[in-house]
Design a protein around this motif. Structure first.
Motif, PDB file in Angstrom:
ATOM      1  N   LEU A   1      36.945  36.168  52.056  1.00 37.81           N
ATOM      2  CA  LEU A   1      36.766  35.376  51.078  1.00 37.81           C
ATOM      3  C   LEU A   1      35.734  34.354  51.561  1.00 37.81           C
ATOM      4  N   SER A   2      35.914  33.806  52.933  1.00 47.05           N
ATOM      5  CA  SER A   2      35.203  32.727  53.422  1.00 47.05           C
ATOM      6  C   SER A   2      33.850  33.332  53.694  1.00 47.05           C
ATOM      7  N   SER A   3      33.520  34.757  53.955  1.00 43.71           N
ATOM      8  CA  SER A   3      32.318  35.383  54.097  1.00 43.71           C
ATOM      9  C   SER A   3      31.584  35.434  52.761  1.00 43.71           C
ATOM     10  N   ILE A   4      32.452  35.828  51.640  1.00 41.60           N
ATOM     11  CA  ILE A   4      31.838  35.824  50.247  1.00 41.60           C
ATOM     12  C   ILE A   4      31.167  34.623  50.018  1.00 41.60           C
ATOM     13  N   SER A   5      31.906  33.273  50.298  1.00 42.02           N
ATOM     14  CA  SER A   5      31.336  31.982  49.713  1.00 42.02           C
ATOM     15  C   SER A   5      30.119  31.742  50.673  1.00 42.02           C
ATOM     16  N   VAL A   6      30.110  32.223  51.835  1.00 44.42           N
ATOM     17  CA  VAL A   6      28.966  31.919  52.878  1.00 44.42           C
ATOM     18  C   VAL A   6      27.549  32.626  52.010  1.00 44.42           C
TER      19      VAL A   6
ATOM     20  N   TRP B   1      30.668  43.378  54.715  1.00 42.25           N
ATOM     21  CA  TRP B   1      31.087  44.547  54.799  1.00 42.25           C
ATOM     22  C   TRP B   1      32.011  44.683  55.825  1.00 42.25           C
ATOM     23  N   LEU B   2      32.191  44.076  57.150  1.00 47.43           N
ATOM     24  CA  LEU B   2      33.034  44.362  58.216  1.00 47.43           C
ATOM     25  C   LEU B   2      34.613  43.860  57.614  1.00 47.43           C
ATOM     26  N   TRP B   3      34.589  42.616  56.992  1.00 45.88           N
ATOM     27  CA  TRP B   3      35.833  42.051  56.444  1.00 45.88           C
ATOM     28  C   TRP B   3      36.490  42.947  55.480  1.00 45.88           C
ATOM     29  N   LEU B   4      35.475  43.622  54.710  1.00 51.47           N
ATOM     30  CA  LEU B   4      36.011  44.521  53.635  1.00 51.47           C
ATOM     31  C   LEU B   4      36.471  45.641  54.066  1.00 51.47           C
ATOM     32  N   PHE B   5      36.016  46.149  55.326  1.00 54.23           N
ATOM     33  CA  PHE B   5      36.454  47.250  56.113  1.00 54.23           C
ATOM     34  C   PHE B   5      37.812  47.115  56.479  1.00 54.23           C
TER      35      PHE B   5
ATOM     36  N   LEU C   1      43.903  47.613  56.648  1.00 59.11           N
ATOM     37  CA  LEU C   1      45.122  46.692  56.707  1.00 59.11           C
ATOM     38  C   LEU C   1      45.840  47.213  55.356  1.00 59.11           C
ATOM     39  N   LEU C   2      45.342  47.599  54.285  1.00 56.44           N
ATOM     40  CA  LEU C   2      46.031  47.799  52.975  1.00 56.44           C
ATOM     41  C   LEU C   2      46.508  49.112  53.316  1.00 56.44           C
ATOM     42  N   GLY C   3      45.670  50.095  54.020  1.00 60.60           N
ATOM     43  CA  GLY C   3      46.214  51.358  54.265  1.00 60.60           C
ATOM     44  C   GLY C   3      47.549  51.298  55.195  1.00 60.60           C
TER      45      GLY C   3
ATOM     46  N   SER D   1      42.779  38.407  57.348  1.00 67.33           N
ATOM     47  CA  SER D   1      41.517  39.191  56.972  1.00 67.33           C
ATOM     48  C   SER D   1      40.914  38.799  55.613  1.00 67.33           C
ATOM     49  N   LEU D   2      41.946  38.623  54.641  1.00 68.49           N
ATOM     50  CA  LEU D   2      41.462  37.982  53.356  1.00 68.49           C
ATOM     51  C   LEU D   2      40.813  36.604  53.299  1.00 68.49           C
ATOM     52  N   PHE D   3      41.316  35.907  54.002  1.00 63.57           N
ATOM     53  CA  PHE D   3      40.862  34.523  54.323  1.00 63.57           C
ATOM     54  C   PHE D   3      39.519  34.474  54.715  1.00 63.57           C
ATOM     55  N   TRP D   4      39.015  35.504  55.855  1.00 66.48           N
ATOM     56  CA  TRP D   4      38.098  35.481  56.445  1.00 66.48           C
ATOM     57  C   TRP D   4      37.106  36.498  55.273  1.00 66.48           C
TER      58      TRP D   4
END
Length: 136
Positions: free
Chosen positions: A128-133, A5-9, A14-16, A123-126
């Motif tokens: 995706l990394s947190s999703i895989s974890v 959730w933190l990386w999604l936020f 950053l997209l904004g 941020s996208l890398f982290w």
């Protein structure tokens, strides 16, 4: 799950920021090609400059609070540059000098977009990394 959730936020934040910078750049390009008058262009850009600075400050503070030191260190120069612009009162576009500063303002926005894209991919890398974890 909290890390996700933190990386999604941060991803959407950053997209904004990217959308805000793209809007400012489009206003400058419209001014360059005479699709818009200088007053409208300057007022549109000046309306979103302060929210951009606040969003970058919140994002940097967010990275600091969550302990994402690498991302915090990468976002700190951009924040320092924005603070310096604000302290020197050079953050707003002047209506009377906009044609003289058009080249510099466009260059500044392109560099900011490039820097935010770098943070965006980090941020996208982290994310995706947190999703895989989380899946393991």
């Amino acid at each position: 799950m909290v890390t996700l959730w933190l990386w999604l936020f941060s991803f959407f934040f950053l997209l904004g920021l990217l959308c805000t910078l793209a809007f400012q750049l489009m206003c400058l390009v419209d001014l360059e090609y005479d699709y818009i008058n200088p007053y409208d262009s300057a007022s549109r850009i000046n309306r979103v400059v302060l929210p951009e600075f606040i969003a970058q400050g919140v994002l940097c503070f967010f990275f600091l609070l969550t302990g994402n030191w690498l991302t915090f260190v990468f976002s700190l120069p951009y924040l320092c540059y924005n603070v310096r612009l604000y302290m020197e009162r050079r953050h707003l576009v002047d209506v009377t000098e906009i044609y003289n500063q058009l080249r510099w303002e466009k260059k500044q926005r392109f560099l900011k977009i490039g820097y935010v894209i770098l943070l965006f991919f980090l941020s996208l890398f982290w994310l995706l990394s947190s999703i895989s974890v989380e899946d393991e």
